[in-house]
Design a protein around this motif. Sequence first.
Motif, PDB file in Angstrom:
ATOM      1  N   LEU A 236      13.041 -10.041 -88.886  1.00 15.40           N
ATOM      2  CA  LEU A 236      13.613 -10.214 -90.147  1.00 15.40           C
ATOM      3  C   LEU A 236      12.806 -11.000 -91.101  1.00 15.40           C
ATOM      4  CD1 LEU A 236      17.137 -11.057 -89.305  1.00 15.40           C
ATOM      5  CD2 LEU A 236      16.516  -8.840 -90.031  1.00 15.40           C
TER       6      LEU A 236
ATOM      7  N   LEU B 171      14.882  -3.634 -81.148  1.00 12.08           N
ATOM      8  CA  LEU B 171      14.926  -4.878 -80.509  1.00 12.08           C
ATOM      9  C   LEU B 171      15.849  -5.087 -79.236  1.00 12.08           C
ATOM     10  CD1 LEU B 171      14.989  -7.515 -83.384  1.00 12.08           C
ATOM     11  CD2 LEU B 171      12.943  -6.938 -81.892  1.00 12.08           C
TER      12      LEU B 171
ATOM     13  N   ALA C 272      15.524 -11.621 -83.134  1.00 11.35           N
ATOM     14  CA  ALA C 272      15.608 -11.009 -84.370  1.00 11.35           C
ATOM     15  C   ALA C 272      14.980 -11.677 -85.492  1.00 11.35           C
ATOM     16  CB  ALA C 272      16.891 -10.615 -84.877  1.00 11.35           C
ATOM     17  N   THR C 273      14.754 -12.970 -85.616  1.00  9.89           N
ATOM     18  CA  THR C 273      14.255 -13.804 -86.458  1.00  9.89           C
ATOM     19  C   THR C 273      12.790 -13.365 -86.917  1.00  9.89           C
ATOM     20  OG1 THR C 273      15.513 -15.617 -85.714  1.00  9.89           O
ATOM     21  CG2 THR C 273      13.943 -16.213 -87.141  1.00  9.89           C
TER      22      THR C 273
ATOM     23  N   LEU D 259      16.446  -3.110 -85.724  1.00 10.07           N
ATOM     24  CA  LEU D 259      17.424  -3.981 -84.708  1.00 10.07           C
ATOM     25  C   LEU D 259      17.935  -3.009 -83.221  1.00 10.07           C
ATOM     26  CD1 LEU D 259      20.272  -5.303 -86.963  1.00 10.07           C
ATOM     27  CD2 LEU D 259      18.468  -6.832 -85.641  1.00 10.07           C
TER      28      LEU D 259
ATOM     29  N   PHE E 219      20.781 -13.405 -80.806  1.00  9.60           N
ATOM     30  CA  PHE E 219      20.006 -12.401 -81.527  1.00  9.60           C
ATOM     31  C   PHE E 219      19.288 -13.121 -82.705  1.00  9.60           C
ATOM     32  CE2 PHE E 219      21.804  -9.296 -78.834  1.00  9.60           C
ATOM     33  CZ  PHE E 219      20.796  -8.357 -78.638  1.00  9.60           C
TER      34      PHE E 219
ATOM     35  N   LEU F 170      24.972 -11.268 -87.339  1.00 11.40           N
ATOM     36  CA  LEU F 170      24.007 -11.199 -85.692  1.00 11.40           C
ATOM     37  C   LEU F 170      24.860 -12.423 -84.824  1.00 11.40           C
ATOM     38  CD1 LEU F 170      20.349 -10.801 -86.862  1.00 11.40           C
ATOM     39  CD2 LEU F 170      21.827  -9.199 -86.474  1.00 11.40           C
TER      40      LEU F 170
END
Length: 285
Positions: A112, A280, A108-109, A277, A103, A99
Amino acid sequence: MNRPLNHDLLYTFITVIDTGSFTAAAKRLNSTQSTVSQQILRLESAVGQRLLEREHHHVRPTEAGEQLQGYARKILRLNAEAVSVLSGHALSETLRLGLPEDFASSVATPMLASFMRENPRVRLEVTSGLSRDLKRAYDLGEFDLVLVKQPPGVEGTTMHWPEPLCWIDSASYPVVDLDPLPLVAFPADGLYRRDMTDALDSQGRQWQIVYTSSSLASVQQAVAAGMGVSLLPRRTVISGHRILSDGSGLPVPAPMEVAIHYPRGASSLTRRVASMLADLVEHGQ
């Protein structure tokens, strides 16, 4: 018959690449620099190729080293999976993601982390970095899925979205009227750097790069502090920035896109994470 490659030598080789130096690799391996160097020499002797090049204080793989790197990671991963299976602690799947920093360090953290809590038997290996490095590693088989920034029309893209770019200056200490124009940029061949310089050259505008960093946060802060202007995605603009309008005299940025790459025949898990993803990215547009 060719002799099999030694597992310990491959592990040392990958550790040197990941840490960027023999000294750092020795610390991680709880070994000595001379031992690490000897192991690399043994591996180079076994394959009959030079695998690593020293550049100043940094070590990088040669072309042969790049080729071996993908195989080495696969061998080490399969070995770890075999040990897990035989010990009764096997994970259902390992997913390797690449990534971009903006992100990986923000939107994204949380997604995930939530995914890992909901799927405790899945192991995620997430790497952040520059898009060009992530895509190169993906092409070598080191990732199962990557999200990258790229020019429109790149072959092999699975999903893609427009990435609006804008010129930014410091809100408190603007420098856009200086001549030559000071620029804050990513490293050579990094995204947006060539877009900036080529566009300014086409205008005949004088420029100089005054600050370079591979870290998005560093680039953002350097612009906010008044060191120079930069070209960044509109969604990465922070409170210390001022977006430069068309009236600033700077050229209109070339279009870019955010893209997801994963291979045909990817697992359902890979497709599921790709879909998350994608949500997002679409939410942030």
